[in-house]
Design a protein around this motif. Structure first.
Motif, PDB file in Angstrom:
ATOM      1  N   ASP A  82      -6.074  -7.174   9.160  1.00 14.02           N
ATOM      2  CA  ASP A  82      -4.989  -6.953  10.111  1.00 14.02           C
ATOM      3  C   ASP A  82      -3.943  -6.055   9.448  1.00 14.02           C
ATOM      4  O   ASP A  82      -3.344  -6.432   8.444  1.00 14.02           O
ATOM      5  CB  ASP A  82      -4.397  -8.329  10.461  1.00 14.02           C
ATOM      6  N   LEU A  83      -3.754  -4.864  10.007  1.00 12.54           N
ATOM      7  CA  LEU A  83      -2.887  -3.874   9.368  1.00 12.54           C
ATOM      8  C   LEU A  83      -1.417  -4.052   9.735  1.00 12.54           C
ATOM      9  O   LEU A  83      -0.551  -3.353   9.234  1.00 12.54           O
ATOM     10  CB  LEU A  83      -3.343  -2.460   9.737  1.00 12.54           C
ATOM     11  N   GLY A  84      -1.151  -4.971  10.668  1.00 13.08           N
ATOM     12  CA  GLY A  84       0.239  -5.219  11.070  1.00 13.08           C
ATOM     13  C   GLY A  84       0.821  -4.129  11.957  1.00 13.08           C
ATOM     14  O   GLY A  84       2.016  -3.873  11.925  1.00 13.08           O
ATOM     15  N   ILE A  85      -0.048  -3.483  12.742  1.00 15.63           N
ATOM     16  CA  ILE A  85       0.427  -2.439  13.661  1.00 15.63           C
ATOM     17  C   ILE A  85       0.679  -3.104  15.018  1.00 15.63           C
ATOM     18  O   ILE A  85      -0.255  -3.600  15.649  1.00 15.63           O
ATOM     19  CB  ILE A  85      -0.609  -1.300  13.766  1.00 15.63           C
ATOM     20  N   GLU A  86       1.924  -3.113  15.427  1.00 15.78           N
ATOM     21  CA  GLU A  86       2.329  -3.902  16.590  1.00 15.78           C
ATOM     22  C   GLU A  86       1.503  -3.577  17.831  1.00 15.78           C
ATOM     23  O   GLU A  86       1.323  -2.423  18.183  1.00 15.78           O
ATOM     24  CB  GLU A  86       3.813  -3.654  16.872  1.00 15.78           C
ATOM     25  N   THR A 119       2.709  -4.151   5.348  1.00 12.89           N
ATOM     26  CA  THR A 119       1.882  -3.729   6.480  1.00 12.89           C
ATOM     27  C   THR A 119       1.802  -2.196   6.465  1.00 12.89           C
ATOM     28  O   THR A 119       2.552  -1.546   5.728  1.00 12.89           O
ATOM     29  CB  THR A 119       2.512  -4.147   7.830  1.00 12.89           C
ATOM     30  N   ILE A 120       0.905  -1.635   7.281  1.00  9.20           N
ATOM     31  CA  ILE A 120       0.820  -0.166   7.331  1.00  9.20           C
ATOM     32  C   ILE A 120       2.131   0.469   7.829  1.00  9.20           C
ATOM     33  O   ILE A 120       2.631   1.414   7.210  1.00  9.20           O
ATOM     34  CB  ILE A 120      -0.404   0.286   8.182  1.00  9.20           C
ATOM     35  N   PRO A 121       2.752  -0.050   8.905  1.00 11.50           N
ATOM     36  CA  PRO A 121       4.046   0.538   9.302  1.00 11.50           C
ATOM     37  C   PRO A 121       5.104   0.414   8.203  1.00 11.50           C
ATOM     38  O   PRO A 121       5.933   1.319   8.048  1.00 11.50           O
ATOM     39  CB  PRO A 121       4.431  -0.277  10.539  1.00 11.50           C
ATOM     40  N   LYS A 130       0.788  11.398   4.246  1.00 13.47           N
ATOM     41  CA  LYS A 130       0.165  11.160   5.556  1.00 13.47           C
ATOM     42  C   LYS A 130      -0.355   9.728   5.615  1.00 13.47           C
ATOM     43  O   LYS A 130      -1.133   9.309   4.761  1.00 13.47           O
ATOM     44  CB  LYS A 130      -1.008  12.114   5.772  1.00 13.47           C
ATOM     45  N   ILE A 131       0.056   9.004   6.638  1.00 13.23           N
ATOM     46  CA  ILE A 131      -0.230   7.568   6.666  1.00 13.23           C
ATOM     47  C   ILE A 131      -1.735   7.282   6.722  1.00 13.23           C
ATOM     48  O   ILE A 131      -2.205   6.336   6.101  1.00 13.23           O
ATOM     49  CB  ILE A 131       0.545   6.840   7.796  1.00 13.23           C
ATOM     50  N   CYS A 132      -2.507   8.113   7.418  1.00 21.79           N
ATOM     51  CA  CYS A 132      -3.939   7.810   7.525  1.00 21.79           C
ATOM     52  C   CYS A 132      -4.648   7.925   6.175  1.00 21.79           C
ATOM     53  O   CYS A 132      -5.596   7.194   5.916  1.00 21.79           O
ATOM     54  CB  CYS A 132      -4.614   8.696   8.560  1.00 21.79           C
ATOM     55  N   SER A 133      -4.178   8.838   5.351  1.00 22.16           N
ATOM     56  CA  SER A 133      -4.852   8.964   4.062  1.00 22.16           C
ATOM     57  C   SER A 133      -4.467   7.774   3.168  1.00 22.16           C
ATOM     58  O   SER A 133      -5.306   7.211   2.473  1.00 22.16           O
ATOM     59  CB  SER A 133      -4.563  10.337   3.452  1.00 22.16           C
ATOM     60  N   VAL A 134      -3.198   7.353   3.221  1.00 18.88           N
ATOM     61  CA  VAL A 134      -2.779   6.171   2.466  1.00 18.88           C
ATOM     62  C   VAL A 134      -3.505   4.935   2.993  1.00 18.88           C
ATOM     63  O   VAL A 134      -4.037   4.126   2.232  1.00 18.88           O
ATOM     64  CB  VAL A 134      -1.250   5.955   2.599  1.00 18.88           C
ATOM     65  N   CYS A 135      -3.533   4.808   4.318  1.00 19.81           N
ATOM     66  CA  CYS A 135      -4.170   3.657   4.961  1.00 19.81           C
ATOM     67  C   CYS A 135      -5.642   3.576   4.563  1.00 19.81           C
ATOM     68  O   CYS A 135      -6.142   2.502   4.229  1.00 19.81           O
ATOM     69  CB  CYS A 135      -4.019   3.785   6.477  1.00 19.81           C
ATOM     70  N   GLY A 136      -6.330   4.722   4.558  1.00 17.39           N
ATOM     71  CA  GLY A 136      -7.747   4.754   4.201  1.00 17.39           C
ATOM     72  C   GLY A 136      -7.962   4.239   2.778  1.00 17.39           C
ATOM     73  O   GLY A 136      -8.848   3.411   2.533  1.00 17.39           O
ATOM     74  N   VAL A 138      -5.935   2.337   0.902  1.00 20.50           N
ATOM     75  CA  VAL A 138      -5.582   0.923   0.762  1.00 20.50           C
ATOM     76  C   VAL A 138      -6.662   0.033   1.383  1.00 20.50           C
ATOM     77  O   VAL A 138      -7.121  -0.930   0.774  1.00 20.50           O
ATOM     78  CB  VAL A 138      -4.198   0.646   1.403  1.00 20.50           C
ATOM     79  N   LYS A 139      -7.080   0.401   2.595  1.00 16.71           N
ATOM     80  CA  LYS A 139      -8.107  -0.395   3.282  1.00 16.71           C
ATOM     81  C   LYS A 139      -9.373  -0.485   2.443  1.00 16.71           C
ATOM     82  O   LYS A 139      -9.992  -1.535   2.327  1.00 16.71           O
ATOM     83  CB  LYS A 139      -8.473   0.262   4.629  1.00 16.71           C
ATOM     84  N   ARG A 140      -9.785   0.663   1.881  1.00 19.61           N
ATOM     85  CA  ARG A 140     -11.024   0.707   1.102  1.00 19.61           C
ATOM     86  C   ARG A 140     -10.949  -0.276  -0.065  1.00 19.61           C
ATOM     87  O   ARG A 140     -11.846  -1.074  -0.292  1.00 19.61           O
ATOM     88  CB  ARG A 140     -11.269   2.132   0.600  1.00 19.61           C
ATOM     89  N   SER A 224      -7.144   3.892  20.591  1.00 18.61           N
ATOM     90  CA  SER A 224      -7.175   4.228  19.173  1.00 18.61           C
ATOM     91  C   SER A 224      -5.833   3.828  18.560  1.00 18.61           C
ATOM     92  O   SER A 224      -4.857   3.594  19.264  1.00 18.61           O
ATOM     93  CB  SER A 224      -7.474   5.711  18.973  1.00 18.61           C
ATOM     94  N   CYS A 225      -5.815   3.759  17.253  1.00 14.70           N
ATOM     95  CA  CYS A 225      -4.611   3.351  16.548  1.00 14.70           C
ATOM     96  C   CYS A 225      -3.455   4.285  16.916  1.00 14.70           C
ATOM     97  O   CYS A 225      -3.609   5.502  16.895  1.00 14.70           O
ATOM     98  CB  CYS A 225      -4.883   3.397  15.045  1.00 14.70           C
ATOM     99  N   PRO A 226      -2.288   3.725  17.245  1.00 12.17           N
ATOM    100  CA  PRO A 226      -1.162   4.567  17.666  1.00 12.17           C
ATOM    101  C   PRO A 226      -0.648   5.481  16.552  1.00 12.17           C
ATOM    102  O   PRO A 226       0.085   6.435  16.829  1.00 12.17           O
ATOM    103  CB  PRO A 226      -0.088   3.552  18.072  1.00 12.17           C
ATOM    104  N   LEU A 227      -1.037   5.213  15.308  1.00 10.68           N
ATOM    105  CA  LEU A 227      -0.553   6.059  14.208  1.00 10.68           C
ATOM    106  C   LEU A 227      -1.456   7.265  13.950  1.00 10.68           C
ATOM    107  O   LEU A 227      -1.119   8.137  13.158  1.00 10.68           O
ATOM    108  CB  LEU A 227      -0.428   5.235  12.918  1.00 10.68           C
ATOM    109  N   SER A 228      -2.634   7.292  14.587  1.00  9.55           N
ATOM    110  CA  SER A 228      -3.538   8.437  14.374  1.00  9.55           C
ATOM    111  C   SER A 228      -3.022   9.604  15.190  1.00  9.55           C
ATOM    112  O   SER A 228      -2.748   9.473  16.374  1.00  9.55           O
ATOM    113  CB  SER A 228      -4.958   8.092  14.817  1.00  9.55           C
ATOM    114  N   ARG A 229      -2.845  10.708  14.545  1.00  7.77           N
ATOM    115  CA  ARG A 229      -2.372  11.873  15.292  1.00  7.77           C
ATOM    116  C   ARG A 229      -3.124  13.121  14.868  1.00  7.77           C
ATOM    117  O   ARG A 229      -2.999  13.548  13.730  1.00  7.77           O
ATOM    118  CB  ARG A 229      -0.859  12.070  15.087  1.00  7.77           C
TER     119      ARG A 229
HETATM  120 FE1  SF4 Z   1      -5.006   3.574   9.482  1.00  7.06          FE
HETATM  121 FE2  SF4 Z   1      -4.405   3.904  12.050  1.00  7.06          FE
HETATM  122 FE3  SF4 Z   1      -4.697   6.039  10.469  1.00  7.06          FE
HETATM  123 FE4  SF4 Z   1      -6.833   4.574  11.136  1.00  7.06          FE
HETATM  124  S1  SF4 Z   1      -5.544   5.797  12.504  1.00  7.06           S
HETATM  125  S2  SF4 Z   1      -6.316   5.346   9.100  1.00  7.06           S
HETATM  126  S3  SF4 Z   1      -5.939   2.521  11.200  1.00  7.06           S
HETATM  127  S4  SF4 Z   1      -3.121   4.451  10.301  1.00  7.06           S
END
Ligand code: SF4
Ligand code: ZN
Length: 312
Positions: A82-86, A119-121, A130-136, A138-140, A224-229
Motif C-alpha cells: 500500500d503506497l498511501g496514495i489517497e 508514503t509515496i506522496p 521524478k516520483i515514478c523513478s523513486v517509487c519504482g 523503493v517498491k523493488r 491508473s495511479c494519479p501520480l503517473s504523468r
Molecule cells: Fe509509483 Fe504511481 Fe508512479 Fe506507478 S505511477 S511508479 S505507483 S507513483
C-alpha cells in the motif's frame, strides 16, 4: 468477427486476434491465453513445489497473472504494498480483496509507511526527483525484502508484452547497453537476499489481457495511479501499437526475435551489501538507504530545536 469461425474448434468466433492470424470463441481464447502463460513458465527455472509470490496492484495485469498461475496449478500467494496514495490505494486493495475472495486465494498487505517510514506522496513532497523513478526503486527493494519475510524465493510481476517490447525499444533508441543486456522475462537471484523474478505475462499483450479479464469476469481496477504523468515508456508502446495496427504480429516479432537471439541470464556476482540495511547494492550503501537518509535529514532540519530554545 461476424461469421468467422474459431480457428481451434470451428464454432462461431467472437474474438479476433489479428496478430496471431486467428479468431477464437471464448473457451478457445481462454485456452490460448493460458497456454501462452504456460509457455512462458516453461522457460523459467522455477520448481513446481515453490510458492510464487505474486506482486499485485489490483490492475488487470497482476490479477490476470495471478489467475492463470492458479489455473495452471502453481502454489501462489499475493502480496500488495500500500503506497498511501489517497483514494487509489484503497481502491487497489478493494479490487484485490474481492478477486482473492472469489478465487479462494490468500494475500498479504503491507503499508509502505510502516515498512519504509514514508508514503509515496510524503516522499514526493520531500524530493525533486521524478516520483515514478523513486517509487519504482523503493517498491523493488521493499518487495525483495518482504519476499524473504514471507519465506518465498520467487516473485511474479504483471509485466506484459507491451511493457517489455516498449522497454526494449526505449533502451535501443537510447542505446542503453547495460539495460538491453539485462532485459529478459526472468532474472535469476544474484545475491542471497534477492528473489528470482519472473514475468509470466510477457507473451501476451495488454489487449489480450483485457479480453481475458472480460471473459473470466475479473473485475480489476482500471484507474491508473494519479501520480503517473506522461511516462515516456507509454510513447514507445504507442509507436509499437501503431506498427502493430499496420503489420499485425510486429510487436511479438520485435520482442521474441530479440529474446531468441540471447542466452538466458545467469547469476552475476557484482553485488555488494548495503552497510545500513543489508540489502544487495552496488557499492557500500544502497540507493534506498541514501534516499531514506535524505528524507530524514530534511525532516530533522525542519523540526524546531527541542532544547528549550523554541517557542513556549
Ligand atoms: Fe509509483 Fe504511481 Fe508512479 Fe506507478 S505511477 S511508479 S505507483 S507513483
Ligand atoms: Zn540499504
Amino acid at each position: 468477427p461476424r461469421g468467422a469461425k474459431c480457428t481451434r474448434c470451428r464454432e462461431q468466433a467472437t474474438i479476433a486476434l489479428p496478430s496471431h492470424h486467428a479468431n477464437f470463441c471464448e473457451d478457445c481464447f481462454r485456452f490460448f491465453f493460458r497456454r501462452s502463460v504456460q509457455r512462458a513458465m516453461k522457460k523459467f527455472p522455477v520448481d513446481p513445489r515453490e510458492t510464487i509470490l505474486v506482486a499485485v496492484s489490483g490492475g488487470k495485469d497482476s490479477l490476470a497473472a495471478w489467475a492463470v498461475l492458479q489455473d495452471l496449478g502453481w502454489k501462489t500467494k499475493g502480496i500488495h504494498v500500500d503506497l498511501g496514495i489517497e483514494g487509489f490505494s484503497e481502491a487497489s486493495a478493494a479490487a484485490i480483496d474481492a478477486f482473492a475472495a472469489r478465487r479462494g486465494l490468500s494475500w498479504v498487505r503491507y503499508s509502505l509507511k510502516e515498512v519504509f517510514g514514508y508514503t509515496i506522496p510524503e516522499i514526493q513532497k520531500r524530493t525533486r526527483r521524478k516520483i515514478c523513478s523513486v517509487c519504482g526503486t523503493v517498491k523493488r527493494q521493499v518487495l525483495n525484502r518482504l519476499t524473504f519475510q514471507e519465506e518465498c524465493r520467487v516473485v511474479a510481476t504483471g509485466h506484459n508484452l507491451d511493457d517489455e517490447a516498449g522497454r526494449l525499444l526505449g533502451n535501443l533508441v537510447r542505446n542503453r547497453r547495460e539495460y538491453i543486456e539485462k532485459q529478459y522475462p526472468y532474472l535469476p537471484s544474484s545475491h542471497p537476499r534477492l528473489p528470482v523474478k519472473i514475468k509470466p505475462l510477457y507473451r501476451v499483450s495488454a489487449d489480450e489481457i483485457r479480453t481475458f479479464c472480460r471473459v473470466e469476469g475479473i473485475e480489476y481496477l482500471a484507474d491508473s495511479c494519479p501520480l503517473s504523468r506522461g511516462a515516456t515508456s507509454h510513447t514507445f508502446q504507442e509507436v509499437l501499437q501503431f506498427l502493430e495496427k499496420k503489420m499485425p504480429g510486429t510487436k511479438r516479432d520485435f520482442l521474441f526475435s530479440y529474446l531468441e537471439s540471447k542466452e538466458p541470464p545467469k547469476p552475476v556476482d557484482d553485488f555488494g551489501t548495503c552497510d545500513q540495511c543489508g540489502q544487495p547494492c552496488y557499492g557500500t550503501r544502497c540507493s534506498v538507504c541514501n534516499l531514506l537518509n535524505q528524507l530524514r535529514e530534511k525532516d530533522a532540519a525542519r523540526r524546531p530545536p527541542s532544547d528549550g530554545e523554541g517557542p513556549r
